[in-house]
Design an enzyme around this catalytic site. Structure first.
Site, mmCIF file in Angstrom:
data_model
loop_
_atom_site.group_PDB
_atom_site.id
_atom_site.type_symbol
_atom_site.label_atom_id
_atom_site.label_comp_id
_atom_site.label_asym_id
_atom_site.label_seq_id
_atom_site.Cartn_x
_atom_site.Cartn_y
_atom_site.Cartn_z
ATOM 1 N N ASP A 1 29.803 48.195 45.648
ATOM 2 C CA ASP A 1 30.635 48.140 44.457
ATOM 3 C C ASP A 1 31.445 46.852 44.435
ATOM 4 O O ASP A 1 32.613 46.805 44.794
ATOM 5 C CB ASP A 1 31.556 49.367 44.428
ATOM 6 C CG ASP A 1 32.055 49.648 43.031
ATOM 7 O OD1 ASP A 1 31.599 48.964 42.096
ATOM 8 O OD2 ASP A 1 32.889 50.560 42.882
ATOM 9 N N CYS B 1 67.230 52.277 41.701
ATOM 10 C CA CYS B 1 68.513 52.964 41.679
ATOM 11 C C CYS B 1 69.524 52.060 42.381
ATOM 12 O O CYS B 1 69.262 51.547 43.463
ATOM 13 C CB CYS B 1 68.378 54.298 42.414
ATOM 14 S SG CYS B 1 69.958 55.046 42.821
ATOM 15 N N LYS C 1 24.224 50.653 47.073
ATOM 16 C CA LYS C 1 24.719 49.982 45.878
ATOM 17 C C LYS C 1 26.175 49.624 46.133
ATOM 18 O O LYS C 1 27.063 50.474 46.083
ATOM 19 C CB LYS C 1 24.584 50.869 44.647
ATOM 20 C CG LYS C 1 24.937 50.127 43.374
ATOM 21 C CD LYS C 1 24.501 50.921 42.163
ATOM 22 C CE LYS C 1 24.680 50.174 40.869
ATOM 23 N NZ LYS C 1 25.961 49.560 40.649
ATOM 24 N N TYR D 1 27.021 40.147 50.676
ATOM 25 C CA TYR D 1 25.769 40.738 51.155
ATOM 26 C C TYR D 1 24.636 40.247 50.262
ATOM 27 O O TYR D 1 24.711 40.377 49.037
ATOM 28 C CB TYR D 1 25.828 42.264 51.075
ATOM 29 C CG TYR D 1 26.752 42.880 52.102
ATOM 30 C CD1 TYR D 1 26.287 43.192 53.373
ATOM 31 C CD2 TYR D 1 28.081 43.138 51.799
ATOM 32 C CE1 TYR D 1 27.121 43.751 54.324
ATOM 33 C CE2 TYR D 1 28.935 43.702 52.744
ATOM 34 C CZ TYR D 1 28.439 44.006 54.006
ATOM 35 O OH TYR D 1 29.259 44.556 54.940
ATOM 36 N N CYS E 1 72.120 56.629 47.743
ATOM 37 C CA CYS E 1 71.260 57.606 47.069
ATOM 38 C C CYS E 1 70.517 58.427 48.131
ATOM 39 O O CYS E 1 69.895 57.866 49.033
ATOM 40 C CB CYS E 1 70.266 56.880 46.165
ATOM 41 S SG CYS E 1 69.058 57.987 45.419
ATOM 42 N N CYS F 1 69.096 57.497 37.758
ATOM 43 C CA CYS F 1 68.273 57.875 38.908
ATOM 44 C C CYS F 1 68.047 59.382 38.903
ATOM 45 O O CYS F 1 69.011 60.151 38.850
ATOM 46 C CB CYS F 1 68.956 57.456 40.205
ATOM 47 S SG CYS F 1 68.143 58.113 41.672
ATOM 48 N N CYS G 1 70.096 60.951 42.030
ATOM 49 C CA CYS G 1 71.548 60.945 42.192
ATOM 50 C C CYS G 1 72.306 60.654 40.901
ATOM 51 O O CYS G 1 73.530 60.653 40.886
ATOM 52 C CB CYS G 1 71.958 59.949 43.276
ATOM 53 S SG CYS G 1 71.748 58.234 42.764
ATOM 54 N N GLU H 1 18.440 50.679 49.283
ATOM 55 C CA GLU H 1 19.589 49.883 49.714
ATOM 56 C C GLU H 1 20.854 50.570 49.221
ATOM 57 O O GLU H 1 20.803 51.398 48.321
ATOM 58 C CB GLU H 1 19.544 48.475 49.075
ATOM 59 C CG GLU H 1 18.358 47.650 49.475
ATOM 60 C CD GLU H 1 18.243 46.366 48.643
ATOM 61 O OE1 GLU H 1 19.252 45.932 48.026
ATOM 62 O OE2 GLU H 1 17.135 45.816 48.601
ATOM 63 N N LYS I 1 23.391 56.839 41.091
ATOM 64 C CA LYS I 1 24.857 56.772 41.194
ATOM 65 C C LYS I 1 25.405 58.058 41.802
ATOM 66 O O LYS I 1 24.992 59.152 41.419
ATOM 67 C CB LYS I 1 25.470 56.581 39.805
ATOM 68 C CG LYS I 1 25.043 55.268 39.147
ATOM 69 C CD LYS I 1 25.994 54.157 39.459
ATOM 70 C CE LYS I 1 27.017 54.096 38.360
ATOM 71 N NZ LYS I 1 27.752 52.868 38.304
HETATM 72 S S1 IVH Z 1 19.801 44.638 42.400
HETATM 73 C C1 IVH Z 1 17.800 43.088 38.707
HETATM 74 N N1 IVH Z 1 20.854 45.647 44.617
HETATM 75 O O1 IVH Z 1 24.800 46.731 40.805
HETATM 76 C C2 IVH Z 1 18.449 43.823 39.802
HETATM 77 N N2 IVH Z 1 22.236 45.368 42.716
HETATM 78 O O2 IVH Z 1 24.431 48.119 38.270
HETATM 79 C C3 IVH Z 1 19.922 43.869 39.760
HETATM 80 N N3 IVH Z 1 24.562 46.002 43.039
HETATM 81 O O3 IVH Z 1 24.621 43.858 38.780
HETATM 82 C C4 IVH Z 1 20.628 43.903 41.017
HETATM 83 N N4 IVH Z 1 24.355 46.629 45.152
HETATM 84 O O4 IVH Z 1 26.131 43.787 40.871
HETATM 85 C C5 IVH Z 1 21.056 45.277 43.334
HETATM 86 N N5 IVH Z 1 21.693 46.492 46.634
HETATM 87 C C6 IVH Z 1 21.879 46.125 45.362
HETATM 88 C C7 IVH Z 1 23.145 46.219 44.740
HETATM 89 C C8 IVH Z 1 23.277 45.830 43.403
HETATM 90 C C9 IVH Z 1 25.195 46.480 44.131
HETATM 91 C C10 IVH Z 1 25.196 45.772 41.728
HETATM 92 C C11 IVH Z 1 24.892 44.433 41.105
HETATM 93 C C12 IVH Z 1 24.250 44.757 39.785
HETATM 94 C C13 IVH Z 1 24.781 46.123 39.524
HETATM 95 C C14 IVH Z 1 23.889 46.891 38.573
#
Ligand code: IVH
Length: 686
Positions: A122, A441, A120, A238, A446, A423, A426, A118, A328
């Site tokens: 942010d 300014c 990750k 999501y 200016c 400034c 000027c 999946e 990551k």
């Molecule tokens: S699984 C026990 N799936 O990443 C499993 N986390 O670094 C924990 N996150 O706290 C979460 N996308 O906020 C999972 N597809 C995803 C995710 C995800 C983002 C975040 C989540 C978690 C953090 C961990």
């Protein structure tokens, strides 16, 4: 019809409307496949709002009308998680990933292992609890942030404003997904890139420091005490976990994601069942390549063992499951030495400090400058020229300094930085207005302001004059060819052909571009004028309301404030702008040049047409004048005293005799929230 059957009838109609709206929310917000027009959607919503205003006892928290406009919270209550919300362990390379995969397979005792890959996201994780609803399905009862993993904060009211979070789920859907009525969904709340950009534009207009990244902005938003602000920010959700009685579904991760989608949750489409290291890296590489096109930030890929039985066998370490890992991406941040701080002057005269950096390669580009936002930021960070700093770069956002690195390898800079009192362009005085973070300014002439105004005027979101870049503008100014934006329209091919690196062809193209900009329309001209606080959205709303620059210039504060999102601060800025003869002259010059300063006026809806309101008492967030303006803008009338003809009495704190009179005459009484409900869903439609 007697009162009882009438209420039953309304209840039925309300239930029907809610189900329809939920269905269309799902089509629009989750599947991105709208089936009806905005106007048709608004009509459904308006019907529901009207019925609910007439039958306040039938309003429930899971009604779609309750997504916006909940009461401001005084703070968030702590809430215990049904089972800990854990974190993930990270790996940063394919080698580390291979090690992890090997360990998993060993612990799995030779059973075949498949993973669900999946993205990750942010953002921040949140737990949503659903419980039995009167309609036989489930309803959202709580939204809880991760917090420390054991206890989080109850942000239910804010979670309700997120359209991709279903407020209720029909029994038929539960049955199809073979789900009980009580369950918990966990997933990620994110702020989409577009919403983040809009937020920062607004913050800039308001003289507030920019939000650092979408994750912080999403977290801050979800913890905002004013739900209507949360609603405006357009967060998204999501889903990735489903728990019943505190346990993950036995069917496994892939089936869980399918079930979540079937229940109506937004599940990220970028997911895949993978078995080999090769398949994993393929998914990772594809995700990294797509990263900037997604419209939301991701910082890696999560791999989860698919089989629930294997998950149980692998178990947990202290803080993270052994059955999942986060791969990551290479950091979009870097550490480098800050060689100095320069100060830029913007079009409004605003002074922005910029860090001059030893070039550093961050996420695919070389960064040598980064913003330091303002004087307060420098002070808060305690950053000095010569310091080593951490620089971050998100999607299309300008790089920023986020941290000073201070350890043995990174000695601190020697001399503190003093924000200039003159400034840098000027030499005029710079001032900082009460309550603002920025220095400006004071010199109206200016040269930096003129240069930046021209660049702003030609910008893509403004008059969109391609080819009017920094080098050209600087030459036009140096040669005295333009002294203001209106002069652009006087430029000839012959004149432009004299500029450095210009030939007849490029000169002709630029003249054509300038000519073409005359048709950009009122909203863009308004932005181009550079009125304080008037950004893209406000300019658009003003243009639609007034239809021409002349009507706008004539408008009073009250008339301006009838426009959605325009408050006293913006109306004041507009009045002050047009009060200056210089600015009126500019408008005339643009008019003479043939610049179109009209727009199509939006028809007001007559949502409240035929309704008369009486306001009494103190409303929680609006003055009575503001409420009056809003009612009138939606086609309603206001009156000073209650009579049989009064449609609604809007009562606030300490409402007196008018309220008694309303009761006596059986005129419906609503509060501010009730009024807002009637007004919502677009006071204007096209
Ligand atoms: S699984 C026990 N799936 O990443 C499993 N986390 O670094 C924990 N996150 O706290 C979460 N996308 O906020 C999972 N597809 C995803 C995710 C995800 C983002 C975040 C989540 C978690 C953090 C961990």
């Amino acid at each position: 019809m007697d009162a009882r059957t009438k209420t039953d009838h309304a209840a039925e109609r309300i239930a029907h409307l809610r189900a329809e709206i939920e269905r269309h929310d799902h089509l629009y917000y989750v599947l991105d496949q709208p089936a009806i027009t905005d106007a048709e959607y608004d009509a459904l919503m308006n019907d529901l709002k009207r019925l609910e205003a007439e039958h306040p006892d039938l309003v429930t928290p899971d009604s779609p009308t309750q997504r916006v406009g909940g009461k401001p919270a005084e703070g968030f209550k702590k809430a215990q998680h049904s089972r800990p919300m854990l974190s993930l362990d990270n790996v940063y390379s394919v080698e580390e990933l291979a090690d992890w995969d090997r360990r998993v397979r060993e612990l799995a005792g030779g059973l075949p292992v498949k993973y669900v890959a999946e993205l990750k996201l942010d953002g921040l994780s949140i737990a949503l609890r659903y419980e039995p609803a009167a309609h036989g399905g489930s309803r959202l009862v709580a939204g809880i942030t991760r917090g420390d993993g054991q206890t989080g904060e109850d942000v239910t009211t804010n979670a309700r404003t997120i359209h991709s979070i279903p407020l209720s789920i029909a029994a038929s859907k539960l049955k199809k997904a073979e789900m009980p009525v009580a369950f918990e969904v966990r997933g990620e709340v994110v702020m989409p890139a577009a919403a983040f950009q809009r937020l920062n534009e607004e913050r800039e207009q308001q003289g507030l420091p920019a939000a650092v990244n979408p994750r912080n902005a999403a977290a801050g938003t979800l913890r905002t005490l004013e739900p209507s602000i949360v609603a405006q920010r357009r967060l998204d959700f999501y889903a990735y976990f489903l728990l019943v009685e505190g346990e993950y579904l036995a069917a496994g991760q892939q089936a869980t994601l399918d079930a979540l989608a079937a229940l109506g949750f937004r599940v990220n489409p970028h997911r895949k069942l993978v078995a080999t290291l090769e398949e994993m890296t393929e998914f990772i590489n594809a995700a990294e390549a797509e990263r900037d096109k997604l419209g939301y930030e991701i910082d890696g890929v999560v791999l989860k063992v698919d089989s629930h039985a294997t998950q149980l066998r692998l178990g947990y370490t202290g803080r993270a499951p052994r059955w999942a890992i986060a791969y990551k991406f290479t950091a979009r941040s870097g550490v480098t030495q800050m060689q100095g701080i320069t100060v830029q002057v913007g079009r409004t005269g605003k002074l922005t400090p910029v860090a001059e950096l030893a070039p550093v390669f961050i996420g695919g580009t070389t960064v040598s400058r980064a913003t330091l936002h303002n004087a307060d930021f420098i002070e808060k960070l305690g950053v000095k020229p010569g310091d080593w700093v951490k620089v971050e770069r998100g999607g299309d956002v300008i790089p920023k300094v986020v941290e000073v690195i201070a350890d043995k390898e990174h000695p601190r800079g020697k001399h503190p930085f003093h924000f200039p009192t003159k400034c840098p362009e000027c030499g005029s005085e710079v001032v900082r207005a009460e309550g603002e973070v920025d220095y400006r300014c004071v010199n109206a002439d200016c040269p930096a302001k003129l240069r930046e105004s021209l660049l702003h005027f030609g910008g893509r979101e403004v008059m969109n004059i391609e080819g009017l870049g920094e080098a050209v503008v600087q030459q036009l100014l140096d040669r005295g060819m333009v002294r203001g934006v209106a002069d652009l329209y006087k430029l000839t091919v012959k004149q432009l052909a004299e500029l450095e690196r210009f030939a007849e062809k490029s000169a002709t193209t630029l003249v054509e571009q300038i000519e073409g900009s005359k048709k950009a329309g009122l909203a863009r001209v308004l932005m181009g004028l550079g009125i304080r606080f008037v950004g893209e959205r406000t300019a658009e709303l003003l243009a639609q309301e007034f239809g021409s620059i002349d009507a706008l210039m004539e408008a009073s504060a009250a008339e301006l404030e009838r426009v959605e999102e325009v408050g006293p601060r913006i109306s004041q800025a507009i009045l002050e702008f047009f009060a200056q003869p210089k600015n009126r002259a500019l408008v005339e010059h643009l008019r003479k040049a043939g610049v179109d300063m009209t727009a199509e006026k939006k028809q007001r809806t007559s949502q409240l047409a035929g309704l008369t309101f009486v306001l009494t008492g103190t409303l929680p967030t609006m003055t009575r004048d503001q409420a009056k303006a809003k009612i009138e803008a939606a086609g309603g009338k206001t009156a000073g005293s209650v009579s049989k003809k009064t449609s609604y009495v809007v009562a606030g704190e300490e409402a007196g005799s008018k309220l008694d009179k309303a009761r006596e005459l059986k005129v419906p009484v609503i509060d501010e929230a009730g009024l807002l409900t009637l007004l919502q869903a677009g006071a204007t439609t096209s």
